[in-house]
Design a protein around this motif. Sequence first.
Motif, PDB file in Angstrom:
ATOM      1  N   THR A  20       5.479   5.173 -12.446  1.00 52.57           N
ATOM      2  CA  THR A  20       4.905   3.852 -12.680  1.00 52.57           C
ATOM      3  C   THR A  20       3.396   4.032 -12.787  1.00 52.57           C
ATOM      4  O   THR A  20       2.774   4.596 -11.886  1.00 52.57           O
ATOM      5  CB  THR A  20       5.229   2.894 -11.525  1.00 52.57           C
ATOM      6  OG1 THR A  20       6.649   2.812 -11.346  1.00 52.57           O
ATOM      7  CG2 THR A  20       4.672   1.501 -11.801  1.00 52.57           C
ATOM      8  N   ILE A  21       2.811   3.563 -13.877  1.00 50.29           N
ATOM      9  CA  ILE A  21       1.371   3.698 -14.103  1.00 50.29           C
ATOM     10  C   ILE A  21       0.726   2.327 -13.936  1.00 50.29           C
ATOM     11  O   ILE A  21       1.101   1.365 -14.625  1.00 50.29           O
ATOM     12  CB  ILE A  21       1.065   4.240 -15.511  1.00 50.29           C
ATOM     13  CG1 ILE A  21       1.803   5.565 -15.754  1.00 50.29           C
ATOM     14  CG2 ILE A  21      -0.436   4.414 -15.704  1.00 50.29           C
ATOM     15  CD1 ILE A  21       1.698   6.065 -17.179  1.00 50.29           C
ATOM     16  N   CYS A  22      -0.238   2.230 -13.054  1.00 54.19           N
ATOM     17  CA  CYS A  22      -0.961   0.973 -12.864  1.00 54.19           C
ATOM     18  C   CYS A  22      -2.223   1.002 -13.716  1.00 54.19           C
ATOM     19  O   CYS A  22      -3.126   1.816 -13.497  1.00 54.19           O
ATOM     20  CB  CYS A  22      -1.323   0.770 -11.398  1.00 54.19           C
ATOM     21  SG  CYS A  22      -2.089  -0.847 -11.088  1.00 54.19           S
ATOM     22  N   GLY A  23      -2.272   0.113 -14.698  1.00 59.67           N
ATOM     23  CA  GLY A  23      -3.434   0.054 -15.572  1.00 59.67           C
ATOM     24  C   GLY A  23      -3.178  -0.885 -16.731  1.00 59.67           C
ATOM     25  O   GLY A  23      -2.042  -1.337 -16.947  1.00 59.67           O
ATOM     26  N   ASP A  24      -4.213  -1.178 -17.462  1.00 58.03           N
ATOM     27  CA  ASP A  24      -4.100  -2.022 -18.658  1.00 58.03           C
ATOM     28  C   ASP A  24      -3.326  -1.262 -19.729  1.00 58.03           C
ATOM     29  O   ASP A  24      -3.681  -0.124 -20.072  1.00 58.03           O
ATOM     30  CB  ASP A  24      -5.493  -2.383 -19.162  1.00 58.03           C
ATOM     31  CG  ASP A  24      -5.434  -3.170 -20.460  1.00 58.03           C
ATOM     32  OD1 ASP A  24      -5.080  -4.356 -20.418  1.00 58.03           O
ATOM     33  OD2 ASP A  24      -5.717  -2.563 -21.514  1.00 58.03           O
ATOM     34  N   THR A  25      -2.293  -1.874 -20.265  1.00 56.88           N
ATOM     35  CA  THR A  25      -1.407  -1.152 -21.182  1.00 56.88           C
ATOM     36  C   THR A  25      -2.130  -0.687 -22.440  1.00 56.88           C
ATOM     37  O   THR A  25      -1.797   0.366 -22.995  1.00 56.88           O
ATOM     38  CB  THR A  25      -0.186  -2.013 -21.546  1.00 56.88           C
ATOM     39  OG1 THR A  25       0.839  -1.168 -22.081  1.00 56.88           O
ATOM     40  CG2 THR A  25      -0.515  -3.109 -22.545  1.00 56.88           C
ATOM     41  N   PHE A  26      -3.145  -1.408 -22.895  1.00 59.70           N
ATOM     42  CA  PHE A  26      -3.875  -0.993 -24.092  1.00 59.70           C
ATOM     43  C   PHE A  26      -4.639   0.306 -23.830  1.00 59.70           C
ATOM     44  O   PHE A  26      -4.687   1.193 -24.681  1.00 59.70           O
ATOM     45  CB  PHE A  26      -4.831  -2.099 -24.538  1.00 59.70           C
ATOM     46  CG  PHE A  26      -4.128  -3.303 -25.104  1.00 59.70           C
ATOM     47  CD1 PHE A  26      -3.885  -3.404 -26.455  1.00 59.70           C
ATOM     48  CD2 PHE A  26      -3.696  -4.315 -24.270  1.00 59.70           C
ATOM     49  CE1 PHE A  26      -3.226  -4.510 -26.984  1.00 59.70           C
ATOM     50  CE2 PHE A  26      -3.037  -5.417 -24.776  1.00 59.70           C
ATOM     51  CZ  PHE A  26      -2.796  -5.527 -26.130  1.00 59.70           C
ATOM     52  N   ALA A  27      -5.219   0.425 -22.632  1.00 56.67           N
ATOM     53  CA  ALA A  27      -5.938   1.650 -22.289  1.00 56.67           C
ATOM     54  C   ALA A  27      -4.977   2.802 -22.016  1.00 56.67           C
ATOM     55  O   ALA A  27      -5.198   3.933 -22.457  1.00 56.67           O
ATOM     56  CB  ALA A  27      -6.825   1.401 -21.073  1.00 56.67           C
ATOM     57  N   LEU A  55       6.353  -3.368  -6.132  1.00 61.11           N
ATOM     58  CA  LEU A  55       7.723  -3.887  -6.181  1.00 61.11           C
ATOM     59  C   LEU A  55       8.617  -2.962  -6.994  1.00 61.11           C
ATOM     60  O   LEU A  55       9.766  -2.692  -6.622  1.00 61.11           O
ATOM     61  CB  LEU A  55       7.737  -5.292  -6.790  1.00 61.11           C
ATOM     62  CG  LEU A  55       7.441  -6.463  -5.859  1.00 61.11           C
ATOM     63  CD1 LEU A  55       7.262  -7.736  -6.663  1.00 61.11           C
ATOM     64  CD2 LEU A  55       8.552  -6.641  -4.823  1.00 61.11           C
ATOM     65  N   ALA A  56       8.098  -2.481  -8.123  1.00 63.84           N
ATOM     66  CA  ALA A  56       8.880  -1.569  -8.956  1.00 63.84           C
ATOM     67  C   ALA A  56       9.235  -0.308  -8.178  1.00 63.84           C
ATOM     68  O   ALA A  56      10.385   0.158  -8.215  1.00 63.84           O
ATOM     69  CB  ALA A  56       8.094  -1.211 -10.222  1.00 63.84           C
ATOM     70  N   GLU A  57       8.265   0.243  -7.459  1.00 63.00           N
ATOM     71  CA  GLU A  57       8.526   1.463  -6.701  1.00 63.00           C
ATOM     72  C   GLU A  57       9.500   1.222  -5.549  1.00 63.00           C
ATOM     73  O   GLU A  57      10.317   2.087  -5.233  1.00 63.00           O
ATOM     74  CB  GLU A  57       7.210   2.039  -6.174  1.00 63.00           C
ATOM     75  CG  GLU A  57       6.381   2.732  -7.240  1.00 63.00           C
ATOM     76  CD  GLU A  57       7.099   3.935  -7.833  1.00 63.00           C
ATOM     77  OE1 GLU A  57       7.819   4.635  -7.105  1.00 63.00           O
ATOM     78  OE2 GLU A  57       6.937   4.165  -9.051  1.00 63.00           O
ATOM     79  N   GLU A  63       0.828  -1.209   0.000  1.00 64.58           N
ATOM     80  CA  GLU A  63       0.000   0.000   0.000  1.00 64.58           C
ATOM     81  C   GLU A  63       0.864   1.262   0.000  1.00 64.58           C
ATOM     82  O   GLU A  63       0.564   2.229  -0.706  1.00 64.58           O
ATOM     83  CB  GLU A  63      -0.931   0.002   1.216  1.00 64.58           C
ATOM     84  CG  GLU A  63      -1.967  -1.108   1.208  1.00 64.58           C
ATOM     85  CD  GLU A  63      -2.884  -1.066   0.002  1.00 64.58           C
ATOM     86  OE1 GLU A  63      -3.196   0.062  -0.471  1.00 64.58           O
ATOM     87  OE2 GLU A  63      -3.297  -2.143  -0.475  1.00 64.58           O
ATOM     88  N   MET A  64       1.944   1.250   0.786  1.00 64.75           N
ATOM     89  CA  MET A  64       2.796   2.431   0.883  1.00 64.75           C
ATOM     90  C   MET A  64       3.462   2.752  -0.448  1.00 64.75           C
ATOM     91  O   MET A  64       3.426   3.899  -0.909  1.00 64.75           O
ATOM     92  CB  MET A  64       3.871   2.212   1.947  1.00 64.75           C
ATOM     93  CG  MET A  64       4.823   3.394   2.103  1.00 64.75           C
ATOM     94  SD  MET A  64       6.077   3.118   3.380  1.00 64.75           S
ATOM     95  CE  MET A  64       7.074   1.835   2.615  1.00 64.75           C
ATOM     96  N   TYR A  65       4.041   1.738  -1.098  1.00 66.14           N
ATOM     97  CA  TYR A  65       4.746   1.998  -2.357  1.00 66.14           C
ATOM     98  C   TYR A  65       3.774   2.214  -3.509  1.00 66.14           C
ATOM     99  O   TYR A  65       4.085   2.951  -4.450  1.00 66.14           O
ATOM    100  CB  TYR A  65       5.722   0.855  -2.668  1.00 66.14           C
ATOM    101  CG  TYR A  65       6.941   0.901  -1.782  1.00 66.14           C
ATOM    102  CD1 TYR A  65       7.900   1.897  -1.940  1.00 66.14           C
ATOM    103  CD2 TYR A  65       7.132  -0.032  -0.770  1.00 66.14           C
ATOM    104  CE1 TYR A  65       9.020   1.956  -1.120  1.00 66.14           C
ATOM    105  CE2 TYR A  65       8.247   0.016   0.053  1.00 66.14           C
ATOM    106  CZ  TYR A  65       9.183   1.013  -0.128  1.00 66.14           C
ATOM    107  OH  TYR A  65      10.280   1.087   0.689  1.00 66.14           O
ATOM    108  N   PHE A  66       2.586   1.625  -3.405  1.00 63.14           N
ATOM    109  CA  PHE A  66       1.603   1.837  -4.470  1.00 63.14           C
ATOM    110  C   PHE A  66       1.128   3.286  -4.496  1.00 63.14           C
ATOM    111  O   PHE A  66       0.731   3.801  -5.546  1.00 63.14           O
ATOM    112  CB  PHE A  66       0.413   0.894  -4.297  1.00 63.14           C
ATOM    113  CG  PHE A  66      -0.553   0.919  -5.442  1.00 63.14           C
ATOM    114  CD1 PHE A  66      -0.190   0.426  -6.691  1.00 63.14           C
ATOM    115  CD2 PHE A  66      -1.824   1.454  -5.296  1.00 63.14           C
ATOM    116  CE1 PHE A  66      -1.071   0.453  -7.758  1.00 63.14           C
ATOM    117  CE2 PHE A  66      -2.716   1.485  -6.360  1.00 63.14           C
ATOM    118  CZ  PHE A  66      -2.326   0.986  -7.598  1.00 63.14           C
TER     119      PHE A  66
END
Length: 332
Positions: A49-56, A291-293, A20-23
Motif C-alpha cells: 500500500t503506497i500512501c501518496g498522491d496518485t498523480f505523483a 484500514l487497508a493494511e 500508526e501501527m498499520y501505517f
Amino acid sequence: MQGEKSSRNRTLRLSEDEVEMYFSRCINFNQNPQNNSQSFTKQSLEDKTICGDTFAVLKSLPENLADLAIVDPPYNLSKDYAGKVFKETSNENYLEYTRQWLSLLLPKIKESGSLYICCDWKSSMLISQVLLELEAEKKLFIQNRITWQREKGRGAKSNWKNGMEDIWFCSLTKDYIFNLDAVKMRRRVIAPYKTDGQPKDWNESESGNFRDTCPSNFWDDISIPFWSMAENTDHPTQKPEKLIAKLILASSNKGDLVLDPFLGSGTSSVVAKKLERHFVGIEQNKEYCSLAERRLFDAENDREIQGYTDGVFWERNTLKEQKNFAHRKKSC
C-alpha cells in the motif's frame, strides 16, 4: 477516535495507536518521494500500500507493471474523504482530470492487461468521452459497460433514486484475459426442465434446483457493505468485495498483479490477496491506508468473500443454500 458502537455493528474502525501501527506497513511516498521513486521495482512494490498522491506516485511506477487495473476515482461530486474533500467541478475540468490520470495509468498496464473504471451515471458520461478519445487513438479498446444495482441509500424526494452504477471494461489490445468459467452465476431454476427424467442444464440438490449461467453486463446480486458485515468500514464510497472479485477473477490469473490507483479502504488489494493475486494500491489518506493494511492482515486468516462460495457466485438471498453446499463439501 470513534464513539462506542453496538455489539452487532461489525464496522471496522481503528484507534489512533492502530492507525500508526498499520501505517508502518505502508510505503510513505510523501516522506521522501525522490528516494521512493528511485527504488521502485516490481519486486519492491508487490503487495504494498503506497500512501501518496496518485498523480505523483503513478509517475514513479515502472511501466508494464500491472496485469489488471481497477480504478474507482472520485465521482464528480463534493465528498469528504476523512478530511480530504473532493469538490464537484465543471464537466470540462472533470474531463481533463480523467485524461490526466488515464494518461499516467495506461503505461503501467501490460499490453495483455485490462482496465475497469467505476463511475456513477453522471461521471460515466464524461469518462466514456475520454475512453472514446483513447480508443480512436488506438490506446485502448472499450469492451463493455457493466451496470450494477447499488441498492442502498434513501429515496430522493424530487427525482428517481439513484440505484445503479457503471463500470467500464477496457483492454489495451484485443488479446486480453477473460476467464468465463470463473465468474459464472449460480441461480435458482424456477421452472425446471427435464429430458428423459433428468435435469437439463441444471442441478438438483437438497437445497434446491440451480443452474450455473454465463454472466451478463447487468449485475443484480451485489450487496453494499453495511454495519453488520465484517468488510464494512467508514469509507463513504466503499465497493463490495464481491463486486471486485468478479473483475479480478474474470480478467487476471493467479499470481498476476492488480493495481488500484484510488485504493480507498483497500477492497481491491484485499480481494486480490484472497484470490491469490499480487497487488499495489495507492491512497493519499493515512487513515484509509491503515484500514487497508488492517484488512489485509485479517485476510491472512480469513479468505471468505460474501456471496462467493466454492468458486461460484451465488445470487442474492441464497445464504442458506451456500452454507449447506459448503457443509456438504466439507463432509465429503
